[in-house]
Design a protein around this motif. Sequence first.
Motif, mmCIF file in Angstrom:
data_model
loop_
_atom_site.group_PDB
_atom_site.id
_atom_site.type_symbol
_atom_site.label_atom_id
_atom_site.label_comp_id
_atom_site.label_asym_id
_atom_site.label_seq_id
_atom_site.Cartn_x
_atom_site.Cartn_y
_atom_site.Cartn_z
ATOM 1 N N VAL A 287 19.433 18.490 28.888
ATOM 2 C CA VAL A 287 20.789 19.063 29.248
ATOM 3 C C VAL A 287 20.786 20.627 29.434
ATOM 4 N N HIS A 288 19.935 21.420 28.541
ATOM 5 C CA HIS A 288 20.025 22.923 28.841
ATOM 6 C C HIS A 288 18.795 23.383 29.525
ATOM 7 N N ALA A 289 17.915 22.626 30.267
ATOM 8 C CA ALA A 289 16.850 23.334 30.921
ATOM 9 C C ALA A 289 16.773 22.709 32.292
ATOM 10 N N GLY A 290 17.948 22.555 32.926
ATOM 11 C CA GLY A 290 18.249 22.078 34.466
ATOM 12 C C GLY A 290 18.000 20.758 34.963
ATOM 13 N N GLY A 291 17.920 19.776 33.855
ATOM 14 C CA GLY A 291 17.911 18.391 33.941
ATOM 15 C C GLY A 291 16.567 17.699 34.318
ATOM 16 N N ILE A 292 16.428 16.697 34.630
ATOM 17 C CA ILE A 292 15.008 15.721 34.253
ATOM 18 C C ILE A 292 14.100 16.499 35.178
ATOM 19 N N SER A 293 14.708 17.041 36.445
ATOM 20 C CA SER A 293 13.396 17.419 37.576
ATOM 21 C C SER A 293 12.831 18.672 37.063
ATOM 22 N N HIS A 294 13.603 19.746 36.436
ATOM 23 C CA HIS A 294 13.289 20.966 35.900
ATOM 24 C C HIS A 294 12.457 20.725 34.510
ATOM 25 N N LEU A 295 12.946 19.898 33.809
ATOM 26 C CA LEU A 295 12.124 19.701 32.689
ATOM 27 C C LEU A 295 10.741 19.117 32.766
ATOM 28 N N ARG A 296 10.955 18.455 33.679
ATOM 29 C CA ARG A 296 9.255 17.780 34.138
ATOM 30 C C ARG A 296 8.517 18.960 34.666
ATOM 31 N N ARG A 297 8.935 19.917 35.314
ATOM 32 C CA ARG A 297 8.155 20.926 35.712
ATOM 33 C C ARG A 297 7.824 21.660 34.533
ATOM 34 N N ILE A 298 8.709 22.013 33.427
ATOM 35 C CA ILE A 298 8.188 22.675 32.375
ATOM 36 C C ILE A 298 7.051 22.047 31.654
ATOM 37 N N PHE A 299 7.142 20.781 31.285
ATOM 38 C CA PHE A 299 6.255 19.891 30.737
ATOM 39 C C PHE A 299 4.765 19.815 31.604
ATOM 40 N N ASP A 300 4.992 19.822 32.795
ATOM 41 C CA ASP A 300 3.603 19.916 33.601
ATOM 42 C C ASP A 300 2.907 21.124 33.325
ATOM 43 N N LEU A 301 3.688 22.368 33.151
ATOM 44 C CA LEU A 301 2.948 23.524 33.137
ATOM 45 C C LEU A 301 2.559 23.481 31.573
ATOM 46 N N ALA A 302 3.170 23.004 30.691
ATOM 47 C CA ALA A 302 2.687 23.008 29.438
ATOM 48 C C ALA A 302 1.354 22.133 29.377
ATOM 49 N N ALA A 303 1.234 21.117 29.877
ATOM 50 C CA ALA A 303 0.206 20.294 29.990
ATOM 51 C C ALA A 303 -1.098 21.068 30.196
ATOM 52 N N LEU A 304 -0.981 21.990 30.943
ATOM 53 C CA LEU A 304 -2.004 23.018 31.316
ATOM 54 C C LEU A 304 -2.687 23.618 30.266
ATOM 55 N N TYR A 305 -1.871 23.826 29.286
ATOM 56 C CA TYR A 305 -2.209 24.899 28.247
ATOM 57 C C TYR A 305 -2.235 24.086 26.905
ATOM 58 N N HIS A 306 -2.489 22.927 26.744
ATOM 59 C CA HIS A 306 -2.545 22.208 25.550
ATOM 60 C C HIS A 306 -1.040 22.210 24.843
ATOM 61 N N VAL A 307 0.032 22.435 25.632
ATOM 62 C CA VAL A 307 1.255 22.412 24.860
ATOM 63 C C VAL A 307 1.956 21.301 25.012
ATOM 64 N N ARG A 308 2.629 20.656 23.673
ATOM 65 C CA ARG A 308 3.229 19.423 23.946
ATOM 66 C C ARG A 308 4.559 19.380 24.030
ATOM 67 N N SER A 309 5.366 18.388 24.330
ATOM 68 C CA SER A 309 6.815 18.380 24.520
ATOM 69 C C SER A 309 7.426 18.319 23.028
ATOM 70 N N GLY A 310 8.587 18.772 22.712
ATOM 71 C CA GLY A 310 9.222 18.626 21.348
ATOM 72 C C GLY A 310 10.578 18.650 21.400
ATOM 73 N N SER A 311 11.212 17.779 22.531
ATOM 74 C CA SER A 311 12.643 18.109 23.028
ATOM 75 C C SER A 311 13.762 18.211 21.737
ATOM 76 N N HIS A 312 14.505 18.934 22.105
ATOM 77 C CA HIS A 312 15.719 19.329 21.233
ATOM 78 C C HIS A 312 16.416 17.846 21.246
ATOM 79 N N GLY A 313 17.032 17.541 20.221
ATOM 80 C CA GLY A 313 17.833 16.295 20.366
ATOM 81 C C GLY A 313 19.137 16.337 19.112
ATOM 82 N N ALA A 314 19.565 17.317 19.089
ATOM 83 C CA ALA A 314 20.721 17.441 18.038
ATOM 84 C C ALA A 314 21.969 16.811 18.411
#
Length: 402
Positions: A287-314
């Motif tokens: 919801v705060h990072a541009g939707g499914i399309s943009h969030l996937r881009r962030i997580f793909d970038l993260a995957a290159l650098y050993h960073v994992r997802s931990g999405s906000h879910g309050a």
Amino acid sequence: MRIAEARVVVTCPDRNFVTLKLVTDDGLTGVGDATLNGRELAVAAYLNEHVLPVLIGRDAARIEDTWQFLYRGAYWRRGPVTMTAIAAVDTALWDIKGKAAGLPVYQLLGGRCRDGVTVYGHANAETVDDVLAEVGRYVDMGYRAVRVQTGIPGLASTYGVSGDKMFYEPADAALPSENVWSTPAYLNHVPTVFERVRAEFGPGLALLHDVHHRLTPIEAARLGRSLEPYALTWMEDPVPAELQEGFRLIRRHTTTPIAVGEVFNSIWDCQQLISEQLIDYVRTTVVHAGGISHLRRIFDLAALYHVRSGSHGATDLSPVCMAAALHVDLSIPNFGLQEYMRHTPATDAVFPHSYRFADGYLHPGEEPGLGVDIDEDLAAQYPYRPAQLPVNRLVDGTMHNW
Ligand code: KDG
Ligand code: MG
């Protein structure tokens, strides 16, 4: 398949939510969460005034092109209001695409990478004795990961500690309430909490803690180091993340993993933190990072650098966001954890959904699309109520980060 109708629903089933509903000319519907806690009507106005008029008549199948149109076409890029509005459109279009294909959205994203989405719950209480009981309650419910927050001796109220133990709602007044904060009291107390929690529950339970942006890098380094014996899964938002190079200092001093990003709106907000490997989990969400399309881009970038997802879910992210997050979580290779704060029965009734909790996991279900909807008649029975997040002051009255 053109967008024939678009409407924004603002409703308050125990808290405020903004939802976009799109209807295509062949009768398919899609929903997107557009809730920005304490600033709900700003997003509703952005959608109503600037986005809905350009959606009518557009091809609902062109998700990426619509995203680019709304992002580049506004000239004024990024920011929480804009990106939340874009997220709602993007999410609703993925919902429609899934229904058109007769598939759950995670299948369109590449299919399952795991059997279920590991979630963490929120154990919180004023005292350490009480928080131990709360952690035990989450373990009994099947949770494999628990966030732990307690009161700080000497402070009247503390972030993350709520009266109702299942539904935390910090936006507690029409005008911001004021909290008081003491960093020394906090830094002294928190390690004593985790010492007891780890001793009681052993090494197998994943433990997390949210600092909520309150420290400086050197203070965060001290906290991280003092928590090392208790092997936290993450220390969240130790400092405000505008100054990303500040995380280098924290990294130099501690091996406690770091999670950051629930307030980020775009890949540009986390690019340095990810590419310099300054964090371990990125907390951006649909919801705060541009939707499914943009969030996937962030997580793909993260995957290159050993960073994992931990999405906000309050709780202030609606069941529509939670459903969408689960489809992403299930389909990405570098999933880490998903926050899961339960909604109240009134919220769940307004947003019927197919996702289910079982054995520490959430499962999005197999319905075509996202598997979530809004009951607009029921939503209309809960009119908007102004509610804002608190502010925070130091003991001497200085404004601090909440
Ligand atoms: O709207 C603000 C809340 O979503 C936030 O305070 C919750 O920090 C939070 C968390 O980690 O869930
Ligand atoms: Mg947080």
